[in-house]
Design a protein around this motif. Structure first.
Motif, short mmCIF file in Angstrom:
data_model
loop_
_atom_site.label_atom_id
_atom_site.label_comp_id
_atom_site.label_asym_id
_atom_site.label_seq_id
_atom_site.Cartn_x
_atom_site.Cartn_y
_atom_site.Cartn_z
N SER A 1 0.29 -7.18 -3.84
CA SER A 1 0.14 -8.09 -2.70
C SER A 1 1.46 -9.14 -2.46
O SER A 1 1.40 -9.69 -2.24
CB SER A 1 -1.13 -9.06 -2.73
OG SER A 1 -1.20 -9.58 -3.94
N ASN B 1 4.03 -10.04 0.49
CA ASN B 1 4.00 -8.29 0.43
C ASN B 1 2.83 -7.43 1.29
O ASN B 1 1.99 -7.75 1.63
CB ASN B 1 4.24 -7.58 -0.66
CG ASN B 1 5.13 -6.48 -0.64
OD1 ASN B 1 5.47 -5.68 0.80
ND2 ASN B 1 4.94 -5.41 -1.71
N ASP B 2 3.68 -6.97 2.39
CA ASP B 2 2.67 -5.96 3.57
C ASP B 2 2.10 -4.65 2.71
O ASP B 2 1.40 -4.03 3.45
CB ASP B 2 3.62 -6.06 4.34
CG ASP B 2 4.57 -5.54 4.89
OD1 ASP B 2 5.39 -4.93 3.93
OD2 ASP B 2 4.68 -4.95 6.15
N LYS B 3 2.61 -4.39 1.71
CA LYS B 3 2.64 -3.10 1.11
C LYS B 3 1.15 -2.91 0.70
O LYS B 3 0.99 -4.03 -0.23
CB LYS B 3 3.88 -2.75 0.04
CG LYS B 3 4.80 -2.93 0.64
CD LYS B 3 5.23 -1.07 1.37
CE LYS B 3 7.44 -1.65 1.89
NZ LYS B 3 7.00 -0.46 1.93
N LYS B 4 0.78 -1.47 0.76
CA LYS B 4 -0.68 -1.55 0.23
C LYS B 4 -0.74 -1.79 -1.89
O LYS B 4 -1.92 -2.56 -2.00
CB LYS B 4 -1.51 -0.64 0.48
CG LYS B 4 -1.69 -0.44 1.87
CD LYS B 4 -2.35 1.17 2.89
CE LYS B 4 -2.55 0.95 3.67
NZ LYS B 4 -3.21 1.97 4.45
#
Length: 102
Positions: free
Chosen positions: A39, A33-36
């Motif tokens: 992961s 996942n590229d969200k902060k």
């Protein structure tokens, strides 16, 4: 329902069940996942597998695979949480990318 090509890591040992004389394999996968805040996404994947020897030969826990299939978002209603959504992948093709050497 979206046709997708996904690179994922198998995080649970794949299980094989037989329903109406069809071999169905299902497993839990981790997707990057590229969200902060998170992961990896954890999703369930299932699909038909043609031959039993392919299942025993290739897919183990912690292998990285390419999956081609349809991505569904299911809605579940719970007593504590009103509703939540979770993704499911129905795959048509699965190919080994990196084999776990342990």
């Amino acid at each position: 329902m979206n046709l997708s090509v996904i690179t994922a890591q198998i995080i649970s040992q794949p299980k094989l069940i037989c329903i109406n004389e069809q071999n169905i394999i299902y497993m839990m996968l981790a997707l990057p996942n590229d969200k902060k805040n998170i992961s990896f996404f954890k999703i369930y994947a299932y699909g038909n597998i043609g031959k039993l020897h392919e299942y025993n030969e290739f897919y183990k826990s912690r292998d990285i695979v390419f999956i081609t299939g349809y991505l569904y978002i299911k809605k579940r209603i719970n007593k504590t949480i009103n509703k939540y959504y979770y993704p499911i992948v129905e795959f048509h093709d699965i190919q080994l990318y990196l084999k776990n050497l342990q």
